[in-house]
Motif scaffolding. Structure first.
Motif, PDB file in Angstrom:
ATOM      1  N   ILE A 197       2.362   4.022  -9.901  1.00  0.00           N
ATOM      2  CA  ILE A 197       2.360   5.328  -9.259  1.00  0.00           C
ATOM      3  C   ILE A 197       2.347   6.414 -10.335  1.00  0.00           C
ATOM      4  O   ILE A 197       2.697   6.165 -11.492  1.00  0.00           O
ATOM      5  CB  ILE A 197       3.583   5.534  -8.326  1.00  0.00           C
ATOM      6  CG1 ILE A 197       4.897   5.433  -9.116  1.00  0.00           C
ATOM      7  CG2 ILE A 197       3.547   4.560  -7.166  1.00  0.00           C
ATOM      8  CD1 ILE A 197       6.123   5.808  -8.299  1.00  0.00           C
TER       9      ILE A 197
ATOM     10  N   TYR B  37       0.860  -1.182   0.000  1.00  0.00           N
ATOM     11  CA  TYR B  37       0.000   0.000   0.000  1.00  0.00           C
ATOM     12  C   TYR B  37       0.897   1.233   0.000  1.00  0.00           C
ATOM     13  O   TYR B  37       1.792   1.366   0.839  1.00  0.00           O
ATOM     14  CB  TYR B  37      -0.900   0.018   1.241  1.00  0.00           C
ATOM     15  CG  TYR B  37      -1.596   1.333   1.452  1.00  0.00           C
ATOM     16  CD1 TYR B  37      -2.686   1.708   0.674  1.00  0.00           C
ATOM     17  CD2 TYR B  37      -1.148   2.222   2.428  1.00  0.00           C
ATOM     18  CE1 TYR B  37      -3.313   2.923   0.857  1.00  0.00           C
ATOM     19  CE2 TYR B  37      -1.772   3.443   2.623  1.00  0.00           C
ATOM     20  CZ  TYR B  37      -2.858   3.785   1.835  1.00  0.00           C
ATOM     21  OH  TYR B  37      -3.474   4.994   2.009  1.00  0.00           O
TER      22      TYR B  37
ATOM     23  N   SER C 100       9.783   4.045   3.973  1.00  0.00           N
ATOM     24  CA  SER C 100       9.880   5.434   3.529  1.00  0.00           C
ATOM     25  C   SER C 100      11.255   5.621   2.902  1.00  0.00           C
ATOM     26  O   SER C 100      12.263   5.275   3.510  1.00  0.00           O
ATOM     27  CB  SER C 100       9.689   6.392   4.710  1.00  0.00           C
ATOM     28  OG  SER C 100       9.787   7.738   4.287  1.00  0.00           O
TER      29      SER C 100
ATOM     30  N   VAL D 210       8.660   8.857  -0.699  1.00  0.00           N
ATOM     31  CA  VAL D 210       7.520   7.977  -0.932  1.00  0.00           C
ATOM     32  C   VAL D 210       7.443   7.018   0.258  1.00  0.00           C
ATOM     33  O   VAL D 210       8.463   6.537   0.752  1.00  0.00           O
ATOM     34  CB  VAL D 210       7.667   7.216  -2.269  1.00  0.00           C
ATOM     35  CG1 VAL D 210       8.940   6.392  -2.310  1.00  0.00           C
ATOM     36  CG2 VAL D 210       6.466   6.328  -2.505  1.00  0.00           C
ATOM     37  N   SER D 211       6.240   6.782   0.740  1.00  0.00           N
ATOM     38  CA  SER D 211       6.086   5.936   1.928  1.00  0.00           C
ATOM     39  C   SER D 211       4.857   5.051   1.783  1.00  0.00           C
ATOM     40  O   SER D 211       4.002   5.258   0.923  1.00  0.00           O
ATOM     41  CB  SER D 211       5.958   6.804   3.192  1.00  0.00           C
ATOM     42  OG  SER D 211       4.839   7.676   3.085  1.00  0.00           O
ATOM     43  N   GLY D 212       4.793   4.073   2.661  1.00  0.00           N
ATOM     44  CA  GLY D 212       3.665   3.153   2.636  1.00  0.00           C
ATOM     45  C   GLY D 212       3.928   1.963   3.520  1.00  0.00           C
ATOM     46  O   GLY D 212       4.767   2.020   4.431  1.00  0.00           O
TER      47      GLY D 212
ATOM     48  N   THR E  84       1.143   5.264   0.432  1.00  0.00           N
ATOM     49  CA  THR E  84       0.374   6.312   1.099  1.00  0.00           C
ATOM     50  C   THR E  84      -0.155   7.342   0.115  1.00  0.00           C
ATOM     51  O   THR E  84      -1.317   7.733   0.165  1.00  0.00           O
ATOM     52  CB  THR E  84       1.247   7.011   2.160  1.00  0.00           C
ATOM     53  OG1 THR E  84       1.745   6.018   3.071  1.00  0.00           O
ATOM     54  CG2 THR E  84       0.448   8.055   2.927  1.00  0.00           C
ATOM     55  N   GLU E  85       0.699   7.809  -0.786  1.00  0.00           N
ATOM     56  CA  GLU E  85       0.297   8.786  -1.794  1.00  0.00           C
ATOM     57  C   GLU E  85       0.821   8.319  -3.143  1.00  0.00           C
ATOM     58  O   GLU E  85       2.030   8.287  -3.367  1.00  0.00           O
ATOM     59  CB  GLU E  85       0.859  10.176  -1.454  1.00  0.00           C
ATOM     60  CG  GLU E  85       0.542  11.262  -2.465  1.00  0.00           C
ATOM     61  CD  GLU E  85      -0.932  11.406  -2.745  1.00  0.00           C
ATOM     62  OE1 GLU E  85      -1.340  11.130  -3.898  1.00  0.00           O
ATOM     63  OE2 GLU E  85      -1.684  11.789  -1.822  1.00  0.00           O
ATOM     64  N   ALA E  86      -0.096   7.965  -4.045  1.00  0.00           N
ATOM     65  CA  ALA E  86       0.307   7.396  -5.331  1.00  0.00           C
ATOM     66  C   ALA E  86       0.844   8.445  -6.296  1.00  0.00           C
ATOM     67  O   ALA E  86       1.430   8.096  -7.321  1.00  0.00           O
ATOM     68  CB  ALA E  86      -0.865   6.663  -5.973  1.00  0.00           C
ATOM     69  N   LYS E  87       0.656   9.725  -5.986  1.00  0.00           N
ATOM     70  CA  LYS E  87       1.229  10.798  -6.809  1.00  0.00           C
ATOM     71  C   LYS E  87       2.493  11.287  -6.118  1.00  0.00           C
ATOM     72  O   LYS E  87       2.439  11.818  -5.007  1.00  0.00           O
ATOM     73  CB  LYS E  87       0.232  11.944  -6.970  1.00  0.00           C
ATOM     74  CG  LYS E  87       0.712  13.064  -7.880  1.00  0.00           C
ATOM     75  CD  LYS E  87      -0.368  14.127  -8.046  1.00  0.00           C
ATOM     76  CE  LYS E  87       0.076  15.240  -8.971  1.00  0.00           C
ATOM     77  NZ  LYS E  87      -0.979  16.280  -9.144  1.00  0.00           N
ATOM     78  N   VAL E  88       3.641  11.101  -6.762  1.00  0.00           N
ATOM     79  CA  VAL E  88       4.934  11.362  -6.129  1.00  0.00           C
ATOM     80  C   VAL E  88       5.778  12.247  -7.037  1.00  0.00           C
ATOM     81  O   VAL E  88       5.810  12.054  -8.255  1.00  0.00           O
ATOM     82  CB  VAL E  88       5.688  10.045  -5.843  1.00  0.00           C
ATOM     83  CG1 VAL E  88       6.929  10.319  -5.007  1.00  0.00           C
ATOM     84  CG2 VAL E  88       4.788   9.039  -5.155  1.00  0.00           C
ATOM     85  N   LYS E  89       6.490  13.198  -6.443  1.00  0.00           N
ATOM     86  CA  LYS E  89       7.393  14.059  -7.197  1.00  0.00           C
ATOM     87  C   LYS E  89       8.771  13.419  -7.280  1.00  0.00           C
ATOM     88  O   LYS E  89       9.228  12.769  -6.333  1.00  0.00           O
ATOM     89  CB  LYS E  89       7.498  15.436  -6.536  1.00  0.00           C
ATOM     90  CG  LYS E  89       8.425  16.411  -7.269  1.00  0.00           C
ATOM     91  CD  LYS E  89       8.626  17.695  -6.472  1.00  0.00           C
ATOM     92  CE  LYS E  89       7.367  18.510  -6.380  1.00  0.00           C
ATOM     93  NZ  LYS E  89       7.624  19.841  -5.764  1.00  0.00           N
TER      94      LYS E  89
END
Length: 255
Positions: free
Chosen positions: A132, A21, A96, A33-35, A23-28
């Motif tokens: 992602i 999973y 993370s 990125v974490s999950g 946490t945020e599928a839109k990443v810069k």
């Protein structure tokens, strides 16, 4: 209902299952990125040597006038130490890490995904795949906005192999020309390369469309790119300023 009631990724009913999973599928590019990785034990106790997350994309390969797509690994991160999981035991592993700034932006048909792999002692290891949405660095996004302001619509975006980057991957943008440059050039090509300090745009202009041409990614590998813009993250101008700088750069090829 347990989270694992919905898990479909598995290497057989007797082995551990894995699902990730984000946490945020839109990443810069270059951001955190974490999950969580969820592991469900199989029918018997199992020793897991480690859990790995790989950032993946597909690159265009052109050989002997034939084109094909090949999956490549941009980045690999170990998110757990070795552990033993009991039968039907549920284990959650938080992660993370910094997404490589060389990760391609997911524009047009370019895709990026996480492949989660359990390092276990059998050939068919459990794995999971999660897509992602990757956006560019501040500089990369502003450069693309500036190009749109100059009326250069995106024609094609491809991801290619390159010796110039640590990951071995670059992203090439092709644009139709418009506005004041339509009579001078048929198209513009650009490669954006970002690292930990900034973003560089390498630019090439074509006066006539050709069915067979040298990719700008190849000229960069040979240190032959003639036009470029570079912005450090600590000093990224406004879109209007970048538009003016880009316009002056292109005009220098017209004069």
């Amino acid at each position: 209902m347990s989270f694992f009631d919905n898990v479909s990724s598995s290497a057989g009913t007797e082995n551990a299952k894995v699902d990730t999973y984000i946490t945020e599928a839109k990443v810069k590019q270059g951001s955190t990125v974490s999950g969580e990785v969820y592991v469900l034990g199989g029918e018997s106790e199992q020793h897991i040597k480690g859990v790995y997350l790989s950032v993946m994309t597909s690159v265009l390969i052109e050989e002997n006038n034939k084109k094909s797509m090949e999956d490549v690994e941009i980045q690999k991160v170990k998110v757990s130490e070795p552990f033993t999981i009991a039968p039907k035991e549920e284990k959650t592993i938080s992660f993370s890490f910094i997404l490589s700034p060389e990760t391609p932006m997911t524009v047009k048909r370019v895709e990026v995904w996480f492949k989660t792999t359990l390092d276990v002692s059998f050939e068919c290891d459990p794995r999971d795949k999660n897509y992602i949405h990757v956006v560019g660095t501040e500089a990369a996004e502003k450069i693309l906005d500036a190009i749109q302001q100059l009326d250069f619509p995106i024609k094609r975006v491809v991801t290619l192999k390159s010796r110039r980057t640590y990951s071995g991957v670059v992203q090439e943008f092709e644009f139709y020309t418009g506005g004041n440059f339509k009579k001078n050039f048929s198209e513009m090509e650009m490669v954006l390369i970002s690292d930990s300090t900034g973003t560089t745009a390498y630019i090439e202009l074509d006066r006539h469309e050709k069915e067979t041409k040298d990719l700008i990614a190849n000229t960069i590998d040979r240190d032959e790119a003639k036009l470029f813009l570079h912005y450090r993250y600590s000093d990224v101008p406004s879109v209007d300023e970048i538009t003016n700088q880009l316009q002056d750069l292109l005009l220098s090829k017209v004069r």
